[in-house]
Design a protein around this motif. Sequence first.
Motif, PDB file in Angstrom:
ATOM      1  N   SER A 292       0.847  -1.184   0.000  1.00  0.00           N
ATOM      2  CA  SER A 292       0.000   0.000   0.000  1.00  0.00           C
ATOM      3  C   SER A 292       0.888   1.241   0.000  1.00  0.00           C
ATOM      4  N   TYR A 293       0.266   2.407  -0.249  1.00  0.00           N
ATOM      5  CA  TYR A 293       1.055   3.595  -0.550  1.00  0.00           C
ATOM      6  C   TYR A 293       0.542   4.825   0.198  1.00  0.00           C
ATOM      7  N   HIS A 294       1.481   5.720   0.467  1.00  0.00           N
ATOM      8  CA  HIS A 294       1.195   6.926   1.234  1.00  0.00           C
ATOM      9  C   HIS A 294       1.935   8.109   0.599  1.00  0.00           C
ATOM     10  N   GLY A 295       1.297   9.260   0.629  1.00  0.00           N
ATOM     11  CA  GLY A 295       2.001  10.481   0.307  1.00  0.00           C
ATOM     12  C   GLY A 295       2.685  10.997   1.559  1.00  0.00           C
ATOM     13  N   VAL A 296       3.840  11.580   1.404  1.00  0.00           N
ATOM     14  CA  VAL A 296       4.593  12.169   2.522  1.00  0.00           C
ATOM     15  C   VAL A 296       5.031  13.563   2.089  1.00  0.00           C
ATOM     16  N   ASP A 297       4.508  14.593   2.757  1.00  0.00           N
ATOM     17  CA  ASP A 297       4.960  15.937   2.415  1.00  0.00           C
ATOM     18  C   ASP A 297       5.197  16.735   3.688  1.00  0.00           C
ATOM     19  N   GLY A 298       5.409  18.026   3.540  1.00  0.00           N
ATOM     20  CA  GLY A 298       5.790  18.825   4.697  1.00  0.00           C
ATOM     21  C   GLY A 298       7.137  18.416   5.253  1.00  0.00           C
ATOM     22  N   VAL A 299       7.970  17.799   4.421  1.00  0.00           N
ATOM     23  CA  VAL A 299       9.280  17.326   4.882  1.00  0.00           C
ATOM     24  C   VAL A 299      10.186  18.528   5.136  1.00  0.00           C
ATOM     25  N   ARG A 300      10.745  18.588   6.346  1.00  0.00           N
ATOM     26  CA  ARG A 300      11.700  19.639   6.693  1.00  0.00           C
ATOM     27  C   ARG A 300      12.993  19.007   7.182  1.00  0.00           C
ATOM     28  N   LEU A 301      14.101  19.655   6.883  1.00  0.00           N
ATOM     29  CA  LEU A 301      15.424  19.172   7.282  1.00  0.00           C
ATOM     30  C   LEU A 301      16.060  20.163   8.239  1.00  0.00           C
ATOM     31  N   ASP A 302      16.955  19.658   9.107  1.00  0.00           N
ATOM     32  CA  ASP A 302      17.712  20.560   9.970  1.00  0.00           C
ATOM     33  C   ASP A 302      18.980  21.008   9.263  1.00  0.00           C
ATOM     34  N   GLU A 303      19.812  21.741   9.976  1.00  0.00           N
ATOM     35  CA  GLU A 303      21.019  22.289   9.350  1.00  0.00           C
ATOM     36  C   GLU A 303      22.010  21.223   8.933  1.00  0.00           C
ATOM     37  N   SER A 304      21.864  20.016   9.469  1.00  0.00           N
ATOM     38  CA  SER A 304      22.750  18.907   9.105  1.00  0.00           C
ATOM     39  C   SER A 304      22.143  18.008   8.033  1.00  0.00           C
ATOM     40  N   GLY A 305      20.989  18.383   7.496  1.00  0.00           N
ATOM     41  CA  GLY A 305      20.373  17.602   6.432  1.00  0.00           C
ATOM     42  C   GLY A 305      19.570  16.416   6.907  1.00  0.00           C
ATOM     43  N   ARG A 306      19.189  16.390   8.189  1.00  0.00           N
ATOM     44  CA  ARG A 306      18.384  15.295   8.715  1.00  0.00           C
ATOM     45  C   ARG A 306      16.910  15.697   8.733  1.00  0.00           C
ATOM     46  N   MET A 307      16.045  14.756   8.435  1.00  0.00           N
ATOM     47  CA  MET A 307      14.611  15.043   8.414  1.00  0.00           C
ATOM     48  C   MET A 307      14.102  15.259   9.830  1.00  0.00           C
ATOM     49  N   ILE A 308      13.338  16.361  10.031  1.00  0.00           N
ATOM     50  CA  ILE A 308      12.840  16.681  11.365  1.00  0.00           C
ATOM     51  C   ILE A 308      11.318  16.884  11.377  1.00  0.00           C
ATOM     52  N   ALA A 309      10.664  16.780  10.245  1.00  0.00           N
ATOM     53  CA  ALA A 309       9.209  16.923  10.213  1.00  0.00           C
ATOM     54  C   ALA A 309       8.671  16.320   8.931  1.00  0.00           C
ATOM     55  N   LEU A 310       7.420  15.824   9.001  1.00  0.00           N
ATOM     56  CA  LEU A 310       6.741  15.276   7.833  1.00  0.00           C
ATOM     57  C   LEU A 310       5.256  15.178   8.122  1.00  0.00           C
ATOM     58  N   ARG A 311       4.479  15.018   7.051  1.00  0.00           N
ATOM     59  CA  ARG A 311       3.068  14.673   7.142  1.00  0.00           C
ATOM     60  C   ARG A 311       2.820  13.488   6.214  1.00  0.00           C
TER      61      ARG A 311
END
Length: 221
Positions: free
Chosen positions: A109-128
Amino acid sequence: MLAAVGLTACNDDVLTTRTPVLFAADRDALPPARDGVWVGDGCSADVSLDLPAWDCDEAFIVRRGRAAHPDEAVENDPGLMEAMRVGVAPDFQVAQTGPSDPGADGFYSYHGVDGVRLDESGRMIALRRWRLKCGPPPPEGSKTEGGKPRYQTLEPYPGVVVEEGGCAAKGRAGLIAAASASRADPKGNHHGAGGFRWVREERPGDWVEAQPVESNTGSKG
């Protein structure tokens, strides 16, 4: 690779396939989730307290880019950090969960993932995230040819083949097209996307059963 059509799950209007479309190499090319404590949108706990004191069902610890505690988060992967994912835009991804996941019933099954935010080191810190369906819901009161309530869309998104009981993606390109249409559709599932975000580093009191490990860095390895 093309997804297998003609083999959708009996789930009314959910986008599924019998064979995978996304793979580990897709996911591993994306920025990793930042290690530490993550929470869902519905969590309003005092993050200065150790995790066991929180009155929050949407908090979990991430280690090495994956949910590590509690067991429910490991099993359900609320942030889709373990799922196969592919990047569509800097803030937009598509995720795939597979037959080994709880409740998947042998289908991907499949999901959309958006609202992706990265920190200053390029790590993901937020999503929807939101579940991908075949298209927007039919008008209220719609019926099937047999006179039963209709739940399947009358306006399938591009990139999918609609079949009895659901729909299947026409390969990777079809999956991305469907996810992009779902994201832009004011009548679709995107309006109900659930969000998750990093709030702080893990502390020894957050997970007393285990010793903390070194957090990941900005590298993708």
